[in-house]
Design a protein around this motif. Structure first.
Motif: not given
Length: 246
Positions: A7-12, A14-17, A19-27, A54-60
């Motif tokens: 799931r953590l790998a999936t979050a990464r 999703l963030a790369d794609q 798909r920030y909301d989905a990545a946030l849910q996974a994290l 924290a990296m996702l938070a910078e973009a989302h």
């Protein structure tokens, strides 16, 4: 059903794609539930997973809001006298991931008055944040025996060195470990210098090299500890590309 690590790998991914909301849910799921499935993931949860968040938070921005909510929830429990060491370590880890050491320092000062035993149990984890916050006076107080601290860091470096010689595939690279060791030692020396303890700085700089029994490794450490020396390791590349520590 996917594992927490999957799931953590999936979050990464999703963030790369984007798909920030989905990545946030996974994290968020990983932070709240990963240990229910695998308690050994505590280190991953407080390091890599929070760094990703924290990296996702910078973009989302919603990710930043959600991460702050986690921090505030733990902080409120601590300040109400209902928190424990895990709550404090979570806050420290979030502050580290977000590069906000002053917030850790400020919380620790409050906890020293409200819950001194709890604060004392987390000094080793809090100390790097206090140093990063530039509070030399507090750092000096929390570090009554800097020589012992340096010897502990030296032991860790030697353990990593022995692991590489035995070809443990999971062992970190020696250039990276030298870099980390020098950073840790210099952080201690900077605190002492800021407090005017220049004789201790000179003595402990020598000790930091002498505490390494491996001859080649000691030579590299001594060179890296010279004031103004270039970083031994940067972006995955050793400074001396044609030399090897053996």
């Amino acid at each position: 059903m996917s594992t927490p690590i999957e799931r953590l790998a999936t979050a990464r991914e999703l963030a790369d794609q984007g798909r920030y909301d989905a990545a946030l849910q996974a994290l968020a799921w990983f932070h709240e539930h990963a240990l229910e499935h695998d308690p050994s993931l505590q280190g991953v949860r407080r390091s890599y997973a929070l760094a990703d968040w924290a990296m996702l938070a910078e973009a989302h921005p919603p990710a930043a809001v959600a991460l702050e909510a986690v921090r505030e929830r733990n902080t409120a429990l601590l300040l109400a006298g209902q928190g424990n060491r895990d709550h404090l370590l979570d806050v420290v880890s979030i502050d580290h991931a977000c590069d906000q050491p002053v917030r850790t320092r400020d919380l620790f000062v409050k906890l020293e008055a409200l819950a001194p035993a709890l604060a004392a149990s987390c000094i080793r984890v809090v100390l790097p944040q206090v140093i990063a916050a530039g509070d030399a006076a507090l750092a000096e107080r929390l570090m009554p025996n800097p020589e012992e601290n340096i010897r502990q860091h030296a032991d860790y470096l030697m353990d990593a060195f022995r692991a590489r010689r035995q070809r443990f595939t999971g062992a970190p690279s020696i250039p990276a470990e030298i870099h980390n060791y020098v950073q840790d030692v210099n952080a201690i020396l900077d605190v002492l210098a800021a407090r005017g303890r220049h004789a201790d700085v000179r003595r402990l700089r020598r000790l930091a090299a002498d505490a390494i029994p491996a001859t080649t490794l000691r030579r590299e450490v001594r060179a890296a500890l010279v004031p103004g020396a270039p970083a031994w390791y940067e972006r995955g590349v050793p400074r001396r590309r044609n030399e090897r520590v053996s």
